[in-house]
Design a protein around this motif. Structure first.
Motif, PDB file in Angstrom:
ATOM      1  N   ASP A 150      -2.260  -3.563  -3.059  1.00  0.00           N
ATOM      2  CA  ASP A 150      -2.761  -2.435  -2.902  1.00  0.00           C
ATOM      3  C   ASP A 150      -4.257  -3.013  -3.136  1.00  0.00           C
ATOM      4  N   GLU A 151      -5.188  -1.814  -1.970  1.00  0.00           N
ATOM      5  CA  GLU A 151      -6.500  -1.735  -1.764  1.00  0.00           C
ATOM      6  C   GLU A 151      -7.201  -2.979  -2.682  1.00  0.00           C
TER       7      GLU A 151
ATOM      8  N   LEU B 283       0.690  -1.151  -0.396  1.00  0.00           N
ATOM      9  CA  LEU B 283      -0.208   0.328   0.310  1.00  0.00           C
ATOM     10  C   LEU B 283       0.653   1.322   0.180  1.00  0.00           C
TER      11      LEU B 283
END
Length: 168
Positions: free
Chosen positions: A95-96, A25
């Motif tokens: 990542d999200e 992230l």
């Protein structure tokens, strides 16, 4: 105050290593690094820092667990991180929108200058239900390349499992 100036290069070096260890992230690199271990030893003469005994290092979404973690320095800059265990493990959220990446090996090395992550001895990388395993896996973060087995100078065959994705 002397303590902070004396040890600052070793702790800030650990921060640099962890923030780069895997692409995670974007906010991970801005998060504090937390280290827990049964013992810690800094040797400025040899340029090494060693944490031993149920070592847990976290930074944002990244978590590294090992029996022993050694950080080697060259010219007061972190050069290499080596984590060993039975096995050593790490996880990070890339990542999200993506699933967690889990990695393990009895030895995990992070070569800072080349940004290569090397997992050896029962090495495995997983994301979701998909997995990639061999005795040696080399991941080049800059080039986004992964090698395993003979391509990574390993001796075992590569085992890959890719689960079908349900289309909706």
């Amino acid at each position: 105050m002397k303590f902070n100036r004396f040890f600052a290069p070793f702790f800030s070096g650990t921060l640099l290593i962890l923030s780069g260890m895997a692409q995670g992230l974007p906010s991970d690199k801005d998060m504090p690094v937390n280290i827990e271990a049964d013992s810690g030893e800094i040797d400025q003469a040899t340029g090494t820092t060693v944490y031993q005994g149920d070592v847990i290092i976290t930074q944002g979404s990244m978590k590294l667990e090992a029996h022993k973690v050694t950080v080697e320095y060259k010219d007061k800059k972190p050069h290499q991180l080596t984590a060993t265990g039975a096995p050593a493990r790490f996880k990070q959220k890339p990542d999200e929108s993506k699933e967690w990446v889990h990695g393990k090996g009895n030895k995990i090395e992070y070569l800072i200058d080349s940004e290569e992550l090397i997992l050896t001895d029962n090495a495995e990388l997983k994301q979701g239900d998909d997995s990639f395993s061999s005795d040696r896996i080399v991941y080049d973060r800059v080039k986004s390349k992964l090698k395993a087995g003979a391509a990574a100078k390993g001796k075992q065959r590569v085992r890959v499992t890719i689960q079908p994705k349900n289309l909706k």
